[in-house]
Design a protein around this motif. Structure first.
Motif, mmCIF file in Angstrom:
data_model
loop_
_atom_site.group_PDB
_atom_site.id
_atom_site.type_symbol
_atom_site.label_atom_id
_atom_site.label_comp_id
_atom_site.label_asym_id
_atom_site.label_seq_id
_atom_site.Cartn_x
_atom_site.Cartn_y
_atom_site.Cartn_z
ATOM 1 N N MET A 44 3.261 -9.424 1.243
ATOM 2 C CA MET A 44 1.961 -8.967 0.781
ATOM 3 C C MET A 44 0.871 -9.329 1.790
ATOM 4 N N ASP A 48 -1.336 -6.970 4.423
ATOM 5 C CA ASP A 48 -2.795 -7.051 4.477
ATOM 6 C C ASP A 48 -3.298 -7.264 5.900
ATOM 7 N N GLU A 183 3.014 -3.196 -0.188
ATOM 8 C CA GLU A 183 2.848 -4.107 0.939
ATOM 9 C C GLU A 183 4.146 -4.298 1.719
ATOM 10 N N TYR A 245 -4.322 -14.242 -6.778
ATOM 11 C CA TYR A 245 -3.017 -13.988 -6.172
ATOM 12 C C TYR A 245 -1.992 -15.052 -6.575
ATOM 13 N N VAL A 320 -4.481 -5.191 -1.674
ATOM 14 C CA VAL A 320 -4.537 -6.649 -1.758
ATOM 15 C C VAL A 320 -5.961 -7.155 -1.950
#
Length: 465
Positions: A44, A48, A183, A245, A320
């Motif tokens: 992830m 990003d 992602e 997160y 994200v």
């Protein structure tokens, strides 16, 4: 005392008339609801990081053929910045990881139930603007792809913008489950493309890269530290809302291991993308990565390839960084459920006039906007860390965060005043703004909490009670 998440959920029914009404998505997330494993979590952050903006950051090191930092200085600055990011991330994500509580509710601990609305908007509004900005950039690239494939018969960025935004809204409705797969796909595809470009740069442009970047004189002065601050600034908004997160991450992972879950992907993504950006600028003398790509990779399908990279990167960043935080803010303020809040977030991004922000004439205004909101991000995260680790010694009655008439009701004047003091100090030297605001606000909050506003309910259960 510290309240267990399960106790909070079980006892919630006893406080129906006292709790602030919040959507289910803002309530503590239990271990059984956490679906993101360590590998997916790392991908992830890789997804990003591998985007055009970070490549541009690397390219910015080369100005008019002269490098402000050489290879060694660049990597020292990058490692220092990534180290700081990883530490702050792991420190600020601990509360969310342990309790399952999101960022907008965590803010109540420091700013109060009403005060948290102000500080949460400072995270949510910029995210919506960047959501629209990234989507417009992605739509521009998508338009180029369709234009090539249709032999020029189709050419409409606005239509591509609406289509891309609709796709992102649908994906985001599925929450972190969709984010995980988007992602992972984005990071693999983009990294493979970058490895290919990296090989071409080494084989065909090593002399120019060595001359213009690797062996450049560079400096250890203000530009070196300013580059570190830019690095931190790029992640400032994300590690501010770290709890959003970490509450999705499966339980049982130690603080040290979580630090590595940030350090490794950020190092891989940022380090690799930044390096390629600097290498392309050194090899071509072009600071725009898209144009530099076209020079480096002499291929008739380069437009489609580069454009696909931009589209995937834009979606990955939005999924994200720019969708979940503002959706939580909207849910908190309007009392709407998560899915309607996500749709509203996407519609607001449509109305953020990104086609104006991407114009060269708007660059100055956009930079001013970035400076204005980022000046508050360092102070807010400092206040949150001081609150949790120093004032409360990591012991928080989490039930109180959801009580309308509890210890966190109203505004905490110490936090709001400290945030303003830190932001004001950050504007004195914008190149070092983040660290100045962080340090000043953290110190101010500690002093104000001890000496000011006697009898404040926010002193309850702290070392200054």
């Amino acid at each position: 005392m510290s309240t267990n998440v399960a106790d909070l959920v079980l006892e919630g029914s006893q406080h129906q008339q006292e709790t602030t009404p919040v959507d289910e998505s803002l309530k503590p997330k239990l271990g059984s609801d956490r679906k993101i494993g360590p590998v997916s979590y790392m991908f992830m952050w890789i997804g990003d990081g591998v985007n055009l903006g970070n490549m541009t950051l690397g390219a910015s090191l080369i100005a008019a053929g002269v490098a402000t930092l050489n290879l060694f200085q660049t990597f020292v600055a990058a490692i220092l910045a990534i180290g700081i990011i990883s530490v702050v991330f792991a420190l600020n994500d601990r509360f969310g990881y342990r309790t399952g509580i999101p960022y907008v509710v965590q803010l109540r601990m420091s700013f109060g139930i009403k005060g948290s609305i102000i500080s949460s908007f400072l995270r949510g509004v910029p995210a919506i603007v960047w959501y629209g900005f990234q989507s417009w950039v992605g739509a521009t690239a998508l338009n180029e792809i369709v234009k090539v494939l249709s032999s020029g018969s189709f050419d409409s960025i606005p239509i591509c913008f609406v289509i891309l935004q609709a796709v992102q809204i649908v994906l985001s409705l599925y929450g972190f489950h969709a984010i995980k797969w988007v992602e992972m796909l984005a990071s693999v595809v983009i990294l493979l493309a970058l490895i290919y470009v990296f090989g071409i740069l080494l084989n065909s442009h090593s002399t120019a890269i060595s001359e213009h970047w690797v062996n450049a004189k560079g400096t250890w002065g203000l530009p070196f530290f300013a580059f570190i601050m830019v690095f931190l600034g790029n992640y400032a908004a994300i590690f501010l809302s770290a709890a959003d997160y970490s509450r999705e991450l499966k339980s049982g992972i130690s603080d040290k291991k979580r630090s590595m879950l940030y350090f490794l992907p950020i190092f891989i993504a940022y380090g690799f993308v930044l390096t390629i950006g600097a290498m392309m600028a050194a090899a071509t003398g072009i600071s725009n990565p898209v144009k530099a790509f076209a020079v480096i990779v002499d291929n008739p399908y380069i437009t489609v390839g580069v454009s696909a990279f931009i589209v995937i990167g834009a979606v990955a960043v939005n999924m994200v960084a720019n969708i979940v935080p503002p959706a939580y803010v909207i849910s908190l303020v309007t009392k709407l459920k998560y899915k309607p809040s996500v749709i509203i977030t996407g519609l607001l991004a449509l109305c953020s006039f990104p086609w104006i922000l991407v114009q060269d004439s708007s660059a100055k205004g956009l930079n001013m906007f970035i400076l204005m909101y980022s000046a508050f991000l360092g102070p807010i995260v400092a206040i949150m860390l001081v609150e949790y680790y120093i004032l409360r010694k990591q012991e928080v009655n989490t039930k109180e965060l959801y009580l309308e008439d509890g210890a966190f009701q109203g505004y905490n004047p110490s936090a709001i005043l400290a945030m303003l003091i830190g932001a004001g100090a950050a504007f004195l030297l914008v190149e070092m703004g983040w660290i100045i605001g962080f340090t000043v606000a953290g110190t101010a909050y500690l002093l104000l909490s001890k000496f000011a506003f006697k009898g404040s309910s926010f002193k309850k259960d702290t070392i200054f009670e």
